[in-house]
Design a protein around this motif. Structure first.
Motif, PDB file in Angstrom:
ATOM      1  N   THR A  93      -9.489  -5.934  -5.231  1.00  0.00           N
ATOM      2  CA  THR A  93     -10.920  -5.609  -5.235  1.00  0.00           C
ATOM      3  C   THR A  93     -11.745  -6.711  -5.885  1.00  0.00           C
ATOM      4  OG1 THR A  93     -10.330  -3.278  -5.413  1.00  0.00           O
ATOM      5  CG2 THR A  93     -12.601  -3.883  -5.952  1.00  0.00           C
ATOM      6  N   GLU A 119     -10.045   2.488  -7.572  1.00  0.00           N
ATOM      7  CA  GLU A 119     -10.661   3.430  -6.630  1.00  0.00           C
ATOM      8  C   GLU A 119     -11.149   2.761  -5.352  1.00  0.00           C
ATOM      9  OE1 GLU A 119     -14.743   4.746  -7.662  1.00  0.00           O
ATOM     10  OE2 GLU A 119     -14.416   3.679  -9.551  1.00  0.00           O
ATOM     11  N   ASP A 172      -9.253  -0.314  -3.488  1.00  0.00           N
ATOM     12  CA  ASP A 172      -8.388  -1.117  -2.618  1.00  0.00           C
ATOM     13  C   ASP A 172      -7.501  -0.241  -1.737  1.00  0.00           C
ATOM     14  OD1 ASP A 172      -6.823  -3.000  -1.393  1.00  0.00           O
ATOM     15  OD2 ASP A 172      -6.387  -4.126  -3.201  1.00  0.00           O
ATOM     16  N   ASP A 173      -7.741  -0.296  -0.429  1.00  0.00           N
ATOM     17  CA  ASP A 173      -6.964   0.534   0.493  1.00  0.00           C
ATOM     18  C   ASP A 173      -5.601  -0.060   0.817  1.00  0.00           C
ATOM     19  OD1 ASP A 173      -7.749  -1.584   2.092  1.00  0.00           O
ATOM     20  OD2 ASP A 173      -8.978  -0.397   3.446  1.00  0.00           O
ATOM     21  N   ARG A 174      -5.263  -1.195   0.218  1.00  0.00           N
ATOM     22  CA  ARG A 174      -3.923  -1.760   0.378  1.00  0.00           C
ATOM     23  C   ARG A 174      -2.912  -1.096  -0.554  1.00  0.00           C
ATOM     24  NH1 ARG A 174      -6.903  -7.427   0.875  1.00  0.00           N
ATOM     25  NH2 ARG A 174      -8.262  -6.229  -0.458  1.00  0.00           N
ATOM     26  N   GLN A 175      -3.377  -0.240  -1.436  1.00  0.00           N
ATOM     27  CA  GLN A 175      -2.495   0.355  -2.441  1.00  0.00           C
ATOM     28  C   GLN A 175      -1.779   1.561  -1.843  1.00  0.00           C
ATOM     29  OE1 GLN A 175      -5.475   0.105  -5.874  1.00  0.00           O
ATOM     30  NE2 GLN A 175      -3.715  -1.024  -6.628  1.00  0.00           N
ATOM     31  N   ARG A 202     -11.541  -1.548   7.211  1.00  0.00           N
ATOM     32  CA  ARG A 202     -11.239  -1.552   5.790  1.00  0.00           C
ATOM     33  C   ARG A 202     -12.068  -0.508   5.058  1.00  0.00           C
ATOM     34  NH1 ARG A 202      -9.310  -5.489   3.403  1.00  0.00           N
ATOM     35  NH2 ARG A 202      -8.357  -3.785   2.266  1.00  0.00           N
ATOM     36  N   ARG A 203     -11.461   0.095   4.037  1.00  0.00           N
ATOM     37  CA  ARG A 203     -12.184   0.980   3.123  1.00  0.00           C
ATOM     38  C   ARG A 203     -12.009   0.395   1.723  1.00  0.00           C
ATOM     39  NH1 ARG A 203     -13.730   6.108   4.731  1.00  0.00           N
ATOM     40  NH2 ARG A 203     -13.182   6.665   6.873  1.00  0.00           N
ATOM     41  N   GLN A 204     -12.925  -0.463   1.356  1.00  0.00           N
ATOM     42  CA  GLN A 204     -12.823  -1.183   0.098  1.00  0.00           C
ATOM     43  C   GLN A 204     -14.219  -1.637  -0.328  1.00  0.00           C
ATOM     44  OE1 GLN A 204     -11.025  -5.034   0.268  1.00  0.00           O
ATOM     45  NE2 GLN A 204     -12.356  -5.749   1.892  1.00  0.00           N
TER      46      GLN A 204
END
Length: 510
Positions: A210, A244, A246-249, A347-349
């Motif tokens: 992030t 809350e 980074d969608d890579r997690q 992406r959702r970030q």
């Protein structure tokens, strides 16, 4: 930032619609209504002081991009107390200009803090500035930054690696106690290898990306570059865990309170951390004709030390490793292409919209001419791929999953995989104005053993194993490095084995 009337009419015509005159103002309202939504860092708790561009007198390696001093007023832990930390200059830190190694656009000062920056401060560390990175974070040789080449602390005029070139140079020279690098194909581990440091690319998603300028989200990693294994473990512990944004997690990623106590665990395991481990030397990692003979000899000697520490060491084969860099390159170049053009979606970030505006898409001839050969080659390769071989990206993504499965299969029989980090040690910097072919040739032997694990997502640690003579000048000694690779979420096992080696062997005399 809203659209003008002329822009709206032009866009509508592009898709085949003429907006009626009476509706133009309504569409303007629709486009202009929403304001951006980004977090605001608390600069009272984390004040930025002494922000300035470095003078030459304090920047003899040309590794500082910008200087500052920032310590948290009331940190929540003392894990990094007393430690100075530099950030690769693609990491956002509000009120401190970010150069991204380029002058294809200028004057970007972020308004947000990267999660890793906040966590360093909360752990008691002091952020001491931004470290030069390669031009738009592309390239493994420290020659492409718009501010000039970064020099290796062990040999002036030699490469410090890349793209986290400045971070490694500053840490190795002692100008900063620790550093944060970003790794899209080896950009933490390669400069660590070139400069005699410890560099960890953790499991996919363990450390949030992030607030960091991205090349291609699927291969983005951020992590520590340090002088010791213990510092590497402590810094990873400080920055790891779910945030809350980074969608890579992915599943398995711990929350901050659940992150293993990597550093404390090392004090317990000590010299016994490698005892009983099964370590597999990856056969294909040593097959390339580019592999330097002195590097190969030093690697085998270093690997043998693990046997003295109670580990079993034997060869293991993962045939697909030989093609892994090709799989990675297709993924990275085609994915990066869309990102560089500002067209990455899905992406959702946290999105840094101010950076997108600074890039002023589409690129002009002037902007493109100021990019490095690596950035332009990436753009051209990406466009060629999407135009002529659009299926190649999806196939590469599928093959990256097979690559992950093949490494996992090997890791059923071994706790760790072992290989040289790079195939060659540091070498003289190519001229900044050398030909595109010469620039690209200089990267040979750098990413063959690093990029595969960006594609697969496995944790990988570069560690120093001694000095070897420079091929260009045998009187100059430069660092050699080996890489330990482990199972997903098993950074602790990697650290324990590496720490036992470090506690037993003085790498500078090995």
């Amino acid at each position: 930032m809203g659209a003008s009337k002329d822009e709206l009419l032009k866009v509508a015509r592009t898709v085949g619609y003429e907006i009626p005159e009476g509706e133009v103002d309504d569409y303007k309202i629709l486009f202009d209504r929403a304001k951006d939504y980004t977090p605001t860092p608390d600069v009272n708790l984390m004040p930025r002081r002494n922000v300035h561009f470095p003078e030459k007198s304090e920047n003899h390696l040309n590794a500082w991009a910008w200087r500052c001093e920032c310590t948290h007023v009331n940190p929540s832990s003392s894990l990094l107390k007393g430690k100075t930390v530099c950030l690769k200059d693609n990491i956002a830190f509000a009120q401190v200009p970010c150069l991204l190694g380029t002058d294809s656009f200028t004057d970007w000062t972020p308004t947000v803090d990267a999660t890793v920056a906040t966590r360093i401060l909360e752990a008691g560390g002091t952020i001491s500035g931004k470290a030069v990175c390669e031009n738009l974070s592309r390239g493994a040789v420290s020659v492409s930054a718009a501010t000039g080449p970064v020099h290796n602390p062990y040999a002036h005029g030699y490469t410090a690696g890349g793209s986290s070139s400045g971070t490694a140079a500053l840490v190795a020279s002692g100008a900063s106690d620790m550093g944060i690098g970003c790794d899209q194909g080896g950009s933490i581990r390669i400069p660590a290898a070139m400069c005699g440091l410890w560099g960890m690319k953790a499991t996919l998603g363990l450390v949030p990306y992030t607030g960091i300028a991205s090349n291609d989200a699927s291969v983005d990693f951020v992590g520590p570059i340090t002088q010791t294994c213990m510092d590497c473990a402590a810094l990873l512990e400080a920055i790891a865990g779910v945030d809350e944004f980074d969608d890579r997690q992915v599943a398995g990623c711990p929350f901050p309170g659940q992150v293993p106590k990597y550093a404390a665990d090392l004090t317990k395991s000590g010299k016994d951390g490698a005892k009983g481990l099964r370590i597999g030397i990856l056969k294909e990692s040593l097959d390339s004709p580019v592999l330097d003979d002195a590097m190969k000899e030093k690697f085998y000697a270093a690997a043998k030390e693990f046997e003295k520490l109670g580990a079993s060491v034997e060869e293991v084969s993962v045939p697909l490793h030989g093609s892994a860099r090709v799989i990675y390159s297709v993924m990275s170049k085609m994915g990066n292409h869309m990102g560089m053009l500002g067209r990455a979606t899905g992406r959702r970030q946290l999105m840094m919209t101010d950076l997108f505006q600074k890039k002023n898409f589409p690129y002009s001839q002037e902007a493109l001419s100021k990019m490095s050969v690596f950035s332009r080659e990436g753009l051209f390769s990406g466009e060629l791929g999407w135009t002529n071989y659009p299926y190649a990206y999806s196939k590469a993504v599928n093959l990256s999953r097979k690559l992950k499965d093949d490494y996992n299969e090997a890791l059923k029989n071994f706790d760790l995989l072992l290989m040289p980090t790079t195939l060659r040690p540091s070498f003289p910097l190519p001229a900044a104005d050398c030909s595109p072919v010469e620039h690209l040739e200089a990267n040979k032997g750098m990413t063959e053993n690093t990029a595969p694990f960006n594609a697969s997502g496995h944790p990988a640690l570069a560690m120093p194993i001694g000095f070897i003579p420079s091929k260009e000048n045998p009187d100059i000694q430069v660092p050699a490095s080996m890489q330990l690779v482990g199972r997903f979420w098993e950074e602790a096992t990697i650290f324990k084995a590496a720490y036992a080696w470090e506690k037993t062997v003085d790498w500078k005399k090995f």
